[in-house]
Design a protein around this motif. Sequence first.
Motif, PDB file in Angstrom:
ATOM      1  N   VAL A  12       0.853  -1.186   0.000  1.00 46.85           N
ATOM      2  CA  VAL A  12       0.000   0.000   0.000  1.00 46.85           C
ATOM      3  C   VAL A  12       0.890   1.237   0.000  1.00 46.85           C
ATOM      4  O   VAL A  12       2.031   1.188   0.468  1.00 46.85           O
ATOM      5  CB  VAL A  12      -0.938  -0.023   1.228  1.00 46.85           C
ATOM      6  N   GLN A  13       0.384   2.328  -0.518  1.00 45.16           N
ATOM      7  CA  GLN A  13       1.146   3.570  -0.528  1.00 45.16           C
ATOM      8  C   GLN A  13       1.031   4.285   0.815  1.00 45.16           C
ATOM      9  O   GLN A  13       0.096   4.040   1.591  1.00 45.16           O
ATOM     10  CB  GLN A  13       0.637   4.486  -1.638  1.00 45.16           C
ATOM     11  N   GLY A  16      -2.185   5.158   2.999  1.00 46.87           N
ATOM     12  CA  GLY A  16      -3.240   4.203   2.705  1.00 46.87           C
ATOM     13  C   GLY A  16      -3.660   3.393   3.921  1.00 46.87           C
ATOM     14  O   GLY A  16      -3.183   3.614   5.040  1.00 46.87           O
ATOM     15  N   LEU A  18      -5.051  -0.650   5.388  1.00 44.28           N
ATOM     16  CA  LEU A  18      -5.197  -2.092   5.254  1.00 44.28           C
ATOM     17  C   LEU A  18      -5.950  -2.602   6.479  1.00 44.28           C
ATOM     18  O   LEU A  18      -5.847  -2.012   7.563  1.00 44.28           O
ATOM     19  CB  LEU A  18      -3.841  -2.807   5.177  1.00 44.28           C
ATOM     20  N   VAL A 117       4.643  -0.743   3.041  1.00 39.69           N
ATOM     21  CA  VAL A 117       4.138   0.598   2.760  1.00 39.69           C
ATOM     22  C   VAL A 117       5.193   1.327   1.934  1.00 39.69           C
ATOM     23  O   VAL A 117       6.321   1.532   2.387  1.00 39.69           O
ATOM     24  CB  VAL A 117       3.843   1.379   4.047  1.00 39.69           C
TER      25      VAL A 117
END
Length: 119
Positions: A12-13, A16, A18, A117
């Motif tokens: 994920v950036q 972001g 999760l 990340v």
Amino acid sequence: QVQLVESGGGLVQTGGSLRLSCVASGSIISDSLVGWYRQFPGKEREWVAHILNSGSTHYADSVKGRFTVSRDNAKNTVYLQMNSLKPEDTAVYSCRAVLILGVKISEYWGQGTQVTVSS
């Protein structure tokens, strides 16, 4: 033998979100303290958060306000909602359940799920 299985990790950036899941093979979640831990490459595993069987939750300072741990007893599942993720959150995340029945203490660990990340 009870097993814990984590899922929900991924790439994920920064910024972001999760949601990790920890599913128990037996009906132990409602009676257990369940914690989330993470391990950075080459470092010791560190505690992230936990939820007591009372529903009370506690968090490490590094994730407070960004991560939320919750539990669904009917699904034998504990979740870790991770928001505003940072590159320094990159680690393998594992769940641990501690079940105390009288004088017997049982501890179970999942195999872990990778969270990455990107910056």
